[in-house]
Motif scaffolding. Structure first.
Motif, mmCIF file in Angstrom:
data_model
loop_
_atom_site.group_PDB
_atom_site.id
_atom_site.type_symbol
_atom_site.label_atom_id
_atom_site.label_comp_id
_atom_site.label_asym_id
_atom_site.label_seq_id
_atom_site.Cartn_x
_atom_site.Cartn_y
_atom_site.Cartn_z
ATOM 1 N N GLY A 1 0.791 -1.216 0.000
ATOM 2 C CA GLY A 1 0.000 0.000 0.000
ATOM 3 C C GLY A 1 0.825 1.269 0.000
ATOM 4 N N ALA A 2 2.142 1.139 -0.216
ATOM 5 C CA ALA A 2 3.028 2.304 -0.156
ATOM 6 C C ALA A 2 2.983 3.154 -1.414
ATOM 7 C CB ALA A 2 4.464 1.858 0.111
ATOM 8 N N GLY A 3 2.358 2.637 -2.492
ATOM 9 C CA GLY A 3 2.271 3.404 -3.724
ATOM 10 C C GLY A 3 3.253 2.967 -4.793
ATOM 11 N N LYS A 4 3.899 1.817 -4.606
ATOM 12 C CA LYS A 4 4.907 1.350 -5.571
ATOM 13 C C LYS A 4 4.275 1.098 -6.941
ATOM 14 C CE LYS A 4 6.213 -2.214 -3.067
ATOM 15 N NZ LYS A 4 5.291 -2.078 -1.917
ATOM 16 N N SER A 5 3.165 0.361 -6.967
ATOM 17 C CA SER A 5 2.497 0.070 -8.241
ATOM 18 C C SER A 5 1.978 1.353 -8.887
ATOM 19 C CB SER A 5 1.340 -0.914 -8.031
ATOM 20 O OG SER A 5 1.809 -2.167 -7.591
ATOM 21 N N THR A 6 1.470 2.257 -8.069
ATOM 22 C CA THR A 6 0.961 3.530 -8.599
ATOM 23 C C THR A 6 2.080 4.313 -9.275
ATOM 24 O OG1 THR A 6 -0.766 3.648 -6.903
ATOM 25 C CG2 THR A 6 -0.164 5.702 -7.998
ATOM 26 N N GLN B 1 1.775 -7.099 -11.868
ATOM 27 C CA GLN B 1 1.713 -8.224 -10.951
ATOM 28 C C GLN B 1 0.851 -9.334 -11.551
ATOM 29 O OE1 GLN B 1 0.944 -7.421 -6.778
ATOM 30 N NE2 GLN B 1 1.634 -5.309 -6.986
ATOM 31 N N GLN B 2 1.157 -10.574 -11.182
ATOM 32 C CA GLN B 2 0.411 -11.702 -11.740
ATOM 33 C C GLN B 2 -1.081 -11.638 -11.427
ATOM 34 O OE1 GLN B 2 1.458 -15.768 -11.661
ATOM 35 N NE2 GLN B 2 3.629 -15.439 -12.088
ATOM 36 N N ILE B 3 -1.428 -11.030 -10.293
ATOM 37 C CA ILE B 3 -2.850 -10.961 -9.946
ATOM 38 C C ILE B 3 -3.632 -10.106 -10.945
ATOM 39 C CG2 ILE B 3 -2.521 -11.379 -7.489
ATOM 40 C CD1 ILE B 3 -2.736 -8.365 -7.032
ATOM 41 N N ASP B 4 -2.913 -9.282 -11.724
ATOM 42 C CA ASP B 4 -3.568 -8.439 -12.726
ATOM 43 C C ASP B 4 -3.672 -9.126 -14.086
ATOM 44 O OD1 ASP B 4 -3.836 -6.347 -10.912
ATOM 45 O OD2 ASP B 4 -1.841 -5.555 -11.367
ATOM 46 N N ILE B 5 -3.179 -10.363 -14.202
ATOM 47 C CA ILE B 5 -3.209 -11.106 -15.463
ATOM 48 C C ILE B 5 -4.451 -11.993 -15.497
ATOM 49 C CG2 ILE B 5 -1.988 -12.751 -16.936
ATOM 50 C CD1 ILE B 5 -0.496 -10.153 -16.640
ATOM 51 N N ASP B 6 -5.221 -11.920 -16.574
ATOM 52 C CA ASP B 6 -6.395 -12.770 -16.738
ATOM 53 C C ASP B 6 -5.953 -14.126 -17.291
ATOM 54 O OD1 ASP B 6 -8.799 -13.978 -17.177
ATOM 55 O OD2 ASP B 6 -9.511 -12.561 -18.700
ATOM 56 N N ILE C 1 12.518 -0.644 -18.472
ATOM 57 C CA ILE C 1 11.756 -1.829 -18.077
ATOM 58 C C ILE C 1 11.250 -1.635 -16.649
ATOM 59 C CG2 ILE C 1 11.828 -4.327 -17.713
ATOM 60 C CD1 ILE C 1 14.149 -4.403 -19.763
ATOM 61 N N LEU C 2 9.950 -1.765 -16.465
ATOM 62 C CA LEU C 2 9.301 -1.609 -15.162
ATOM 63 C C LEU C 2 8.742 -2.960 -14.726
ATOM 64 C CD1 LEU C 2 7.290 1.646 -15.995
ATOM 65 C CD2 LEU C 2 9.619 1.488 -15.081
ATOM 66 N N LEU C 3 9.119 -3.408 -13.551
ATOM 67 C CA LEU C 3 8.731 -4.731 -13.060
ATOM 68 C C LEU C 3 8.015 -4.584 -11.720
ATOM 69 C CD1 LEU C 3 12.189 -6.474 -13.683
ATOM 70 C CD2 LEU C 3 10.210 -6.463 -15.220
ATOM 71 N N ASP C 4 6.763 -5.034 -11.673
ATOM 72 C CA ASP C 4 5.979 -4.918 -10.444
ATOM 73 C C ASP C 4 5.908 -6.277 -9.756
ATOM 74 O OD1 ASP C 4 4.365 -4.090 -8.410
ATOM 75 O OD2 ASP C 4 2.749 -3.321 -9.686
ATOM 76 N N GLU C 5 6.664 -6.418 -8.670
ATOM 77 C CA GLU C 5 6.751 -7.661 -7.889
ATOM 78 C C GLU C 5 7.022 -8.860 -8.805
ATOM 79 O OE1 GLU C 5 7.044 -7.773 -4.837
ATOM 80 O OE2 GLU C 5 6.042 -6.031 -3.963
ATOM 81 N N PRO C 6 8.135 -8.861 -9.517
ATOM 82 C CA PRO C 6 8.394 -9.930 -10.489
ATOM 83 C C PRO C 6 8.701 -11.285 -9.886
ATOM 84 C CG PRO C 6 10.308 -8.502 -10.280
ATOM 85 C CD PRO C 6 9.203 -7.845 -9.501
ATOM 86 N N PHE C 7 9.023 -11.337 -8.590
ATOM 87 C CA PHE C 7 9.437 -12.601 -7.983
ATOM 88 C C PHE C 7 8.456 -13.129 -6.946
ATOM 89 C CE2 PHE C 7 13.695 -10.400 -8.695
ATOM 90 C CZ PHE C 7 13.825 -10.904 -9.973
ATOM 91 N N ARG C 8 7.306 -12.513 -6.839
ATOM 92 C CA ARG C 8 6.356 -12.922 -5.803
ATOM 93 C C ARG C 8 5.750 -14.290 -6.127
ATOM 94 N NH1 ARG C 8 3.472 -10.416 -1.759
ATOM 95 N NH2 ARG C 8 4.137 -8.337 -2.391
ATOM 96 N N ALA C 9 5.781 -15.201 -5.148
ATOM 97 C CA ALA C 9 5.118 -16.503 -5.221
ATOM 98 C C ALA C 9 5.582 -17.356 -6.398
ATOM 99 C CB ALA C 9 3.600 -16.320 -5.270
#
Length: 256
Positions: free
Chosen positions: A43-48, A79-84, A158-166
């Motif tokens: 919630g710190a605003g990284k993705s934003t 983030q992967q959660i944003d991928i359908d 290149i912008l990477l949003d949590e590329p290594f999560r899970a």
């Protein structure tokens, strides 16, 4: 902040939604060819901030200066959660989406492009999965697909949003090797990360964000217990319903 020639400049930047700031009064520069970790609590605003650079979130105040880069020069990994994952597309065609700026949405893949797609898949150990549906992949396999897509975009930023999560340890190692190669090629890379030890091991520069900049500079100096504690405290105190503040305007009105 960087002393190198800038790739991105932030000038009193505020980003948010419905006039409520999610990131506010960010000033500084990311150097060209820099490998920068973006760190902060959930919630710190990284993705934003990453979406602001991409142009998906418009500034509520201040400016993002891309120093001559166009949006076509930017590759973004959400983030992967944003991928359908239910979308009916094969691994091969999903990787081919990395070429859409070159061929258009309805363009086809000629023999040269198909070889490039196969090469990207092979480089990430995915060639045998080319005809599988993306919905059938594990988290690590899907992340390899998304990185293969980035390879085809051949972007300068290149912008990477949590590329290594899970994802599994071997995939993390393989993708970090690819990121290091991109860095060696002079590309500018910003990665939002949550694993502090991973940041210490691989990233020379770090920006700690907690809706505002907490610290920015050399990782060995920035990632101190005091700065990390300050980030948590700032985020806990932040009013998510606050209106845009006029800190920049107030500074300008103050006498010299």
């Amino acid at each position: 902040m960087s002393t190198e020639a800038p790739a991105i400049g932030f000038h009193d930047l505020t980003l948010g939604y419905d006039r409520h700031p999610a990131v506010h009064h960010v000033s500084g520069a990311v150097g060209r060819g820099e490998l920068l970790a973006l760190v902060g609590p959930n919630g710190a605003g990284k993705s934003t901030l990453l979406k602001g650079i991409m142009g998906e979130v418009k500034p509520l105040g201040g400016v993002i200066d891309l120093h001559g880069l166009s949006r076509r020069d930017i590759a973004y990994l959400p983030q992967q959660i944003d991928i359908d994952r239910s979308f009916p597309i094969s691994v091969f065609d999903s990787v081919g989406l990395g070429l859409w700026r070159e061929i258009g949405i309805f363009g086809g893949f000629d023999a040269q492009r198909k070889r490039a797609m196969a090469g990207a898949l092979a480089g990430l150990g995915l060639l045998d999965l080319a005809h599988r549906a993306i919905g059938s992949l594990s988290g690590g396999q899907l992340q390899r697909v998304l990185f293969a897509r980035l390879m085809l975009q051949d972007a300068r930023l290149i912008l990477l949003d949590e590329p290594f999560r899970a994802i599994d340890t071997q995939t993390v190692a393989d993708l970090m090797t690819l990121i290091a190669r991109w860095h060696g090629e002079g590309r500018t890379i910003i990665a939002a990360l949550h694993d502090i030890e991973q940041v210490r091991a691989h990233f020379a520069k770090t920006l700690i964000l907690a809706r505002e900049v907490v610290a920015w500079g050399e990782t060995r100096k920035v990632l101190s217990p005091a700065n990390l504690a300050k980030a948590r405290a700032l985020l806990e105190a932040f009013d998510t319903h606050a209106e845009i503040c006029a800190r920049g305007e107030e500074r300008e009105r103050q006498p010299a």
